[in-house]
Every structure is written in C-alpha cells, then in structure tokens.
Enzyme design. Structure first.
Site, short mmCIF file in Angstrom:
data_model
loop_
_atom_site.label_atom_id
_atom_site.label_comp_id
_atom_site.label_asym_id
_atom_site.label_seq_id
_atom_site.Cartn_x
_atom_site.Cartn_y
_atom_site.Cartn_z
N CYS A 59 -1.66 2.02 7.52
CA CYS A 59 -1.00 0.84 7.09
C CYS A 59 -1.61 -0.46 7.10
O CYS A 59 -1.83 -0.55 8.16
CB CYS A 59 0.38 1.17 6.94
SG CYS A 59 1.08 0.85 8.72
N GLU A 84 0.91 -1.31 0.04
CA GLU A 84 0.06 -0.10 -0.12
C GLU A 84 0.77 1.02 0.18
O GLU A 84 1.92 1.22 0.55
CB GLU A 84 -0.92 0.08 1.30
CG GLU A 84 -1.77 -1.01 1.18
CD GLU A 84 -2.39 -0.99 2.53
OE1 GLU A 84 -2.94 0.17 3.17
OE2 GLU A 84 -2.95 -2.09 3.14
N CYS A 130 3.53 8.28 0.96
CA CYS A 130 3.88 7.45 1.97
C CYS A 130 4.02 5.97 1.31
O CYS A 130 3.03 5.66 0.53
CB CYS A 130 2.84 7.21 3.12
SG CYS A 130 3.13 5.89 4.26
N CYS A 150 5.47 -7.64 7.70
CA CYS A 150 6.59 -6.96 8.45
C CYS A 150 6.57 -8.01 9.58
O CYS A 150 5.68 -8.72 9.82
CB CYS A 150 5.87 -5.71 9.25
SG CYS A 150 7.45 -4.89 10.26
N1 SAH Z 1 8.10 0.15 10.81
C1 SAH Z 1 8.35 1.59 10.83
C2 SAH Z 1 7.34 2.38 9.77
C3 SAH Z 1 6.03 1.86 9.56
S1 SAH Z 1 4.53 2.30 10.51
C4 SAH Z 1 7.94 1.92 12.10
O1 SAH Z 1 7.58 1.40 12.98
O2 SAH Z 1 7.87 3.24 12.25
C5 SAH Z 1 4.34 3.92 10.49
C6 SAH Z 1 3.72 4.29 11.72
O3 SAH Z 1 2.45 4.02 12.28
C7 SAH Z 1 4.58 3.98 13.12
O4 SAH Z 1 5.00 5.00 13.86
C8 SAH Z 1 3.34 3.00 13.71
O5 SAH Z 1 3.94 2.84 15.03
C9 SAH Z 1 2.12 3.47 13.34
N2 SAH Z 1 1.14 2.71 13.55
C10 SAH Z 1 0.99 1.34 13.26
N3 SAH Z 1 -0.32 1.03 13.43
C11 SAH Z 1 -0.81 2.12 14.12
C12 SAH Z 1 -2.17 2.21 14.53
N4 SAH Z 1 -3.16 0.98 14.55
N5 SAH Z 1 -2.58 3.41 14.88
C13 SAH Z 1 -1.74 4.46 14.91
N6 SAH Z 1 -0.51 4.18 14.39
C14 SAH Z 1 0.04 2.98 13.96
#
Ligand code: SAH
Length: 350
Positions: free
Chosen positions: A335, A84, A97, A104
């Site tokens: 995401c 995505e 993005c 992952c």
């Molecule tokens: N793996 C990397 C980048 C991808 S996630 C990381 O962890 O930073 C991008 C952001 O979305 C991260 O800050 C992650 O913690 C957050 N995220 C994931 N699921 C989420 C959710 N359900 N609600 C809010 N933020 C979320």
C-alpha cells in the site's frame, strides 16, 4: 454515496416520490452508477439528484499483474485525491483491499502510506465506491459478485476514521446493497486500543487483524509510534478480548525486518506472549519502501526462506502461523507505493 437507503427515502419522500423510485435509485447507487446514468429514472428526478456531489470513487488506473491475477487500482475521489486498492484472486473468491484514509498519520517507520502524513479521512461512500468501482470493472459476471471478501488494509488507519468506517461496514453488509457477510470482512489496525473496544461493542463479528511486528515495547515504539500511547500489553489484551467476545480468532500481522525482529529469540518471545490466545500469526517479509527511519537506518525485509523458518519456529511452540503469499510482486502491491509514484510524476519528480 454517503446516504443510506433510509436517508434517500427521507430526501425523495420529501419531494413526493413513491417508494419504488427510492428502491430504483438505491439499486443504481449500489452499482456505483451516478444519477445521469440511471436510465429508468425520469429526467427531472435525475437532474434533481445530480445537484448533490456523488461522493464515490472512480478507477483512474488499473495495473494487472502478469504473474498472478492480482490487479492494483488507483482510485480518484471527487476532489481529485488518490487512493489505492488491490484485488487478489484466491481459490475461494476474490479479496479486495480498500483504503480508509488519504495518507495516514500513524507514522509507522516501514510504511509508504504515512510518508506524507494524513491528508483526510475517506467518507463512507468513498470506501464503498472502491468496492463498486471494482465490481463495475470486473463486469458483474452473470449477477455474481466479483468481490467476495473485503480487507481494510489499504492506506490509512481504519480505527482512526472510526465513524466513517463503521458506516461503510453497515452499508457494505446491507442485504439490499452489496451484501458482503461480516465473516468475509477483515479490518486491520496498528492498535488504536479504545476503538478496538468500541468495535467489540458493535458486535459486528468481522475479523480483526492487528499489526504487531514486535512485542518489545522499546522496539515497537520505534517502529510504530502509536505504541507510545497504547503499549503492546494493552494491544494484546484488546486482541484477546476481541477474540473472547466474538469467538473469532484475531490475526496478528508480523512483518519480518532483517536484523530487527527476525531472530529465533523474537519468535520465542512472540510465542510466549500469544500462548493460550485464540489467534493466528500472518508472517510477511517486509516490502522494501524507499525511506529511511529517523535514525537514518534503512529497513530491509528477510528472504522468503528465512520467513518460512520463522513460521516454523512459531509452529514448534504451537502458535498457529503462516507465511503470507506474495501476490502482485510486479505491480507495487504494497500500500501507498503506487499513489506516491503517481503524485511524484504529477509534480515532475519522476
Ligand atoms: N493502518 C492499518 C491498515 C493498513 S496497513 C494497520 O496498520 O494495520 C496493512 C498492513 O501492511 C499492516 O500490517 C502494515 O503494518 C503492513 N505494512 C505496511 N508497510 C509494509 C511494508 N513495507 N512491508 C510489509 N508490510 C507493511
């Protein structure tokens, strides 16, 4: 799409092609165009190039938000895998993005991307392909780029696919290619500490975002299993070192989970840990994801008004903080959610 201009030069030079042809082919590739459609290239050369797998990303679905200009993309890769991306429109430009892995393996308790584990890493050309697919889709307005900013915040952990992500970054910054300035690129990590230091050594000067979500080790380890390997002190130290080395402030992401990390006391502890660091906190209410933690507890977000209070508590303690805008609320902007729905529909799961 994985080849640099130099790689293409070596390949085509070996075939006795002149350098202007290399330039032409590279220009096409940097617009995401496969050999078949390279109109100013002789047919024999096109066919010769077409033997190689293309390796980009194609737009499979596009979901524009009716609320704001946000567009959610579902990209298909050469082997049929799906990732995505999201295009968000801001006053200063458009931010895309992109995803860096299919799935992952980090296992964060609140994240949809990690539910099926890691399927595979994306190749550099597949990450670049997402940018080019959106450029094509937006129709290259009068030679102006549609994507002005890039955030590596889609599915996957960019620092768990370090080599390919670095190759992507160099490619996307290339003056002869898409040419995005490192100032307009942000990479988000859940805290792969050794690779934050590698990134410092690269001296790329992109913005580093760190998903923090908690500063207490026991809590952070429950939310983010990688914390057991790289505890919060090490993550914060790496963030501080990045800021010092690059002169750029580090962004800490903090998703508010009701009753878990959202109390005034949590804001206070966070403020103490971040004091004197060149940083900014991006607060966001947790997005709801259909899943349960191993303990069987469902994690829920807080209201926006509560999140605004949390931001104010941080600001009272002189920590730079903002509440992240909510874009694309109607299109599964978070995401991993769109891909999961499409996969479940494909398998008849509904
Ligand atoms: N793996 C990397 C980048 C991808 S996630 C990381 O962890 O930073 C991008 C952001 O979305 C991260 O800050 C992650 O913690 C957050 N995220 C994931 N699921 C989420 C959710 N359900 N609600 C809010 N933020 C979320």
């Amino acid at each position: 799409m994985d080849m640099t201009k130099a790689d293409i030069g070596v390949l085509m030079g070996g075939w006795g092609e002149p350098s202007f042809r290399v330039n032409q082919v590279y220009q096409w590739l940097m617009r995401g165009v496969p050999p078949k459609e390279m109109h100013n290239i002789p047919k024999a050369l096109r066919e010769r190039l077409d033997v190689y797998p293309f390796g980009g990303a194609e737009t499979l679905q596009k979901h524009p938000s009716r609320i704001d200009g946000t567009v959610k993309y579902l990209f298909q890769l050469g082997d049929g895998e799906l990732v995505e991306g999201v295009l968000m429109r801001y006053q200063h430009g458009n931010t895309l993005c992109v995803s860096t892995q299919v799935g992952c393996r980090m296992g964060c308790a609140f994240c949809a991307s990690t539910l099926g584990g890691l399927v595979r890493n994306l190749a550099p050309g597949e990450i670049l392909g997402q940018v080019l697919a959106v450029e094509r889709d937006e129709g290259g307005r009068g030679g102006q780029r549609a994507v002005t900013n890039i955030v590596l915040m889609g599915s996957g952990e960019p620092l768990d696919n370090y080599k390919n992500v670095l190759a992507f970054l160099w490619r996307v910054m290339d003056k002869e290619g898409v040419h995005v300035s490192p100032r307009n690129i942000s990479l988000s990590t859940c805290g792969v500490v050794p690779n934050i230091y590698k990134l410092i050594d690269e001296a790329l000067h992109i913005t580093l975002c760190i998903s923090l979500h908690a500063v207490d080790n026991a809590l952070r380890s429950r939310l983010m299993p990688l914390n057991k390997t790289y505890p919060v002190e090490d993550v914060l130290k790496a963030g501080a070192d990045y800021a010092i080395a690059t002169g750029r402030r580090v962004i800490f992401e903090y998703a508010l989970i009701r009753g878990v990390n959202d109390a005034r006391e949590d804001a206070h502890t966070l403020a103490i840990r971040l004091k004197h660091m060149l940083c900014h906190v991006n607060v966001i209410p947790l997005n709801h994801v259909e899943r349960h933690t191993p303990a069987g507890v469902t994690l829920t977000g807080v209201s926006r008004s509560w999140a605004a209070k949390f931001v104010a508590w941080l600001q009272e303690e002189h920590i730079s903080a903002t509440l992240r805008r909510r874009l694309g609320a109607d299109i599964e902007g978070a995401c991993g959610q769109l891909r999961r729905r499409v996969l479940s529909e494909q398998s008849g799961g509904g």
